[in-house]
Write a protein that holds these residues in place. Sequence first.
Motif, PDB file in Angstrom:
ATOM      1  N   ASP A 208      58.938  37.172  50.708  1.00  0.00           N
ATOM      2  CA  ASP A 208      59.368  35.787  50.672  1.00  0.00           C
ATOM      3  C   ASP A 208      58.852  34.871  51.959  1.00  0.00           C
ATOM      4  OD1 ASP A 208      59.953  36.354  47.828  1.00  0.00           O
ATOM      5  OD2 ASP A 208      62.072  36.402  48.527  1.00  0.00           O
ATOM      6  N   ALA A 209      59.357  35.451  52.890  1.00  0.00           N
ATOM      7  CA  ALA A 209      59.049  34.934  54.110  1.00  0.00           C
ATOM      8  C   ALA A 209      57.485  34.817  54.510  1.00  0.00           C
ATOM      9  CB  ALA A 209      59.674  35.653  55.532  1.00  0.00           C
ATOM     10  N   GLY A 210      56.724  36.064  54.075  1.00  0.00           N
ATOM     11  CA  GLY A 210      55.206  36.163  54.184  1.00  0.00           C
ATOM     12  C   GLY A 210      54.712  35.305  53.350  1.00  0.00           C
ATOM     13  N   LYS A 211      55.252  34.864  52.173  1.00  0.00           N
ATOM     14  CA  LYS A 211      54.418  33.964  51.149  1.00  0.00           C
ATOM     15  C   LYS A 211      54.743  32.595  51.604  1.00  0.00           C
ATOM     16  CE  LYS A 211      54.320  32.701  46.137  1.00  0.00           C
ATOM     17  NZ  LYS A 211      54.045  31.112  46.656  1.00  0.00           N
ATOM     18  N   LYS A 212      55.708  32.269  52.166  1.00  0.00           N
ATOM     19  CA  LYS A 212      56.052  30.877  52.743  1.00  0.00           C
ATOM     20  C   LYS A 212      54.845  30.652  53.897  1.00  0.00           C
ATOM     21  CE  LYS A 212      60.826  30.380  51.770  1.00  0.00           C
ATOM     22  NZ  LYS A 212      62.306  30.176  52.277  1.00  0.00           N
ATOM     23  N   LEU A 213      54.683  31.577  54.906  1.00  0.00           N
ATOM     24  CA  LEU A 213      54.124  31.548  55.997  1.00  0.00           C
ATOM     25  C   LEU A 213      52.376  31.608  55.331  1.00  0.00           C
ATOM     26  CD1 LEU A 213      53.480  31.259  59.047  1.00  0.00           C
ATOM     27  CD2 LEU A 213      53.407  33.605  59.188  1.00  0.00           C
ATOM     28  N   TYR A 214      52.205  32.195  54.371  1.00  0.00           N
ATOM     29  CA  TYR A 214      50.766  32.267  53.837  1.00  0.00           C
ATOM     30  C   TYR A 214      50.344  30.995  53.321  1.00  0.00           C
ATOM     31  CZ  TYR A 214      47.110  32.850  50.411  1.00  0.00           C
ATOM     32  OH  TYR A 214      45.836  32.674  49.852  1.00  0.00           O
ATOM     33  N   ASP A 215      51.383  30.318  52.547  1.00  0.00           N
ATOM     34  CA  ASP A 215      51.190  29.199  51.805  1.00  0.00           C
ATOM     35  C   ASP A 215      51.071  28.053  52.756  1.00  0.00           C
ATOM     36  OD1 ASP A 215      51.286  30.324  49.279  1.00  0.00           O
ATOM     37  OD2 ASP A 215      53.302  29.770  49.097  1.00  0.00           O
ATOM     38  N   THR A 216      51.557  27.914  53.958  1.00  0.00           N
ATOM     39  CA  THR A 216      51.458  26.993  54.922  1.00  0.00           C
ATOM     40  C   THR A 216      50.504  27.000  55.995  1.00  0.00           C
ATOM     41  OG1 THR A 216      53.082  27.848  56.210  1.00  0.00           O
ATOM     42  CG2 THR A 216      53.874  26.171  54.676  1.00  0.00           C
ATOM     43  N   VAL A 217      50.106  28.068  56.248  1.00  0.00           N
ATOM     44  CA  VAL A 217      48.848  28.446  57.195  1.00  0.00           C
ATOM     45  C   VAL A 217      47.864  29.404  56.981  1.00  0.00           C
ATOM     46  CG1 VAL A 217      48.642  29.385  59.424  1.00  0.00           C
ATOM     47  CG2 VAL A 217      50.936  28.214  59.043  1.00  0.00           C
ATOM     48  N   CYS A 218      48.246  30.769  56.432  1.00  0.00           N
ATOM     49  CA  CYS A 218      47.202  31.562  56.245  1.00  0.00           C
ATOM     50  C   CYS A 218      46.064  31.187  55.153  1.00  0.00           C
ATOM     51  CB  CYS A 218      47.741  32.910  55.792  1.00  0.00           C
ATOM     52  SG  CYS A 218      49.000  33.390  57.008  1.00  0.00           S
ATOM     53  N   MET A 219      46.460  30.530  54.111  1.00  0.00           N
ATOM     54  CA  MET A 219      45.577  30.102  53.037  1.00  0.00           C
ATOM     55  C   MET A 219      44.379  29.478  53.227  1.00  0.00           C
ATOM     56  SD  MET A 219      47.680  27.435  50.673  1.00  0.00           S
ATOM     57  CE  MET A 219      46.330  27.172  49.492  1.00  0.00           C
ATOM     58  N   ALA A 220      44.522  28.593  54.527  1.00  0.00           N
ATOM     59  CA  ALA A 220      43.484  27.770  54.947  1.00  0.00           C
ATOM     60  C   ALA A 220      42.186  28.495  54.940  1.00  0.00           C
ATOM     61  CB  ALA A 220      43.837  27.085  56.392  1.00  0.00           C
ATOM     62  N   CYS A 221      42.413  29.953  55.587  1.00  0.00           N
ATOM     63  CA  CYS A 221      40.926  30.690  55.467  1.00  0.00           C
ATOM     64  C   CYS A 221      40.996  31.813  54.339  1.00  0.00           C
ATOM     65  CB  CYS A 221      40.858  31.169  56.751  1.00  0.00           C
ATOM     66  SG  CYS A 221      40.714  29.979  57.904  1.00  0.00           S
ATOM     67  N   HIS A 222      42.308  32.344  54.134  1.00  0.00           N
ATOM     68  CA  HIS A 222      42.355  33.597  53.190  1.00  0.00           C
ATOM     69  C   HIS A 222      42.175  33.086  51.948  1.00  0.00           C
ATOM     70  CE1 HIS A 222      42.852  36.860  56.307  1.00  0.00           C
ATOM     71  NE2 HIS A 222      43.673  35.817  56.991  1.00  0.00           N
TER      72      HIS A 222
END
Length: 301
Positions: free
Chosen positions: A223-237
């Motif tokens: 859940d915490a990983g998804k939140k960080l992915y949605d706010t930061v990581c998804m910009a590139c991934h």
Amino acid sequence: MSEAHNEHESLIKTPKQLIAAVIAGFLVPIVIIVLLVNYVGNNALTGAGSSAMTEKAIAERIAPVAHVEVKDASAPRVYQTGEQLYKAVCAACHAAGTAGAPKVGSSEDWAPRIKPGYDEMLKIALAGKGAMPARGGTGPDDVTDYEIGRAIVYMANASGGKLQEPAEPAQPASGATAATVAASGALAAASGADAGSAAAAAAAMASLKTAAPATASAGGNLDAGKKLYDTVCMACHASGVMNAPKFGDKAAWAPRIATGIDTLHNAAIKGLNAMPPKGGAAGASDDDVKAAVDYMVSAAK
């Protein structure tokens, strides 16, 4: 006898000669003393330490060692002009053509560099080339890509080019989250990306949610990983920008997963290739970054 007498005979033979000798005996030492005093006095005025007690010298001695400048973090950023950045940083090499740098004002030096276009010139300036360090030795926190672009245009146009100024980036909204700003920093740090990838990343950034990044989690969870992915990581991934393994792409993730989860965690925390440490989310905890990696890995299995 006459010769012996002449040896002891006085040179002063008349009263006038005596008076002249007396006067000379007084005047010559006085003149010499005056000349010596003037000589020593003039040296004191121009010698080392002669200005030690002037107001300027005293002010310099009592000035504080550090200089504190308070800035409003929410205020719009004021960008340097190309000329200002050139004089502050680039002129050190480009003014005289030091270490093979193209000399400003020399169309012969700049013509082959201008020919590939602005995007290629900016890419080289951000990544560094030859003796020139990445970003000319500046950091992304102090000098933006936009300012570096302006300096390139200034130098190129002063050397026979006709480049147009890059468009000024939009100022972040006052309510922008730290995660969005951090993701923007991650995009700027990827200086080796081509123009098309940068545009794709910019588009991804525009679609980011403004939710706050995940807070530190006990041991990291999806859940915490998804939140960080949605706010930061998804910009590139999300779309595989800048060669980032695309979210859910099993073929892209397989060789990375094979290296082991610890290797993936360390790479995400310390940064790898175009990806800056923690993906640019400097405020995220190590556990949150690991959780984001776990979340992306779970989607690629």
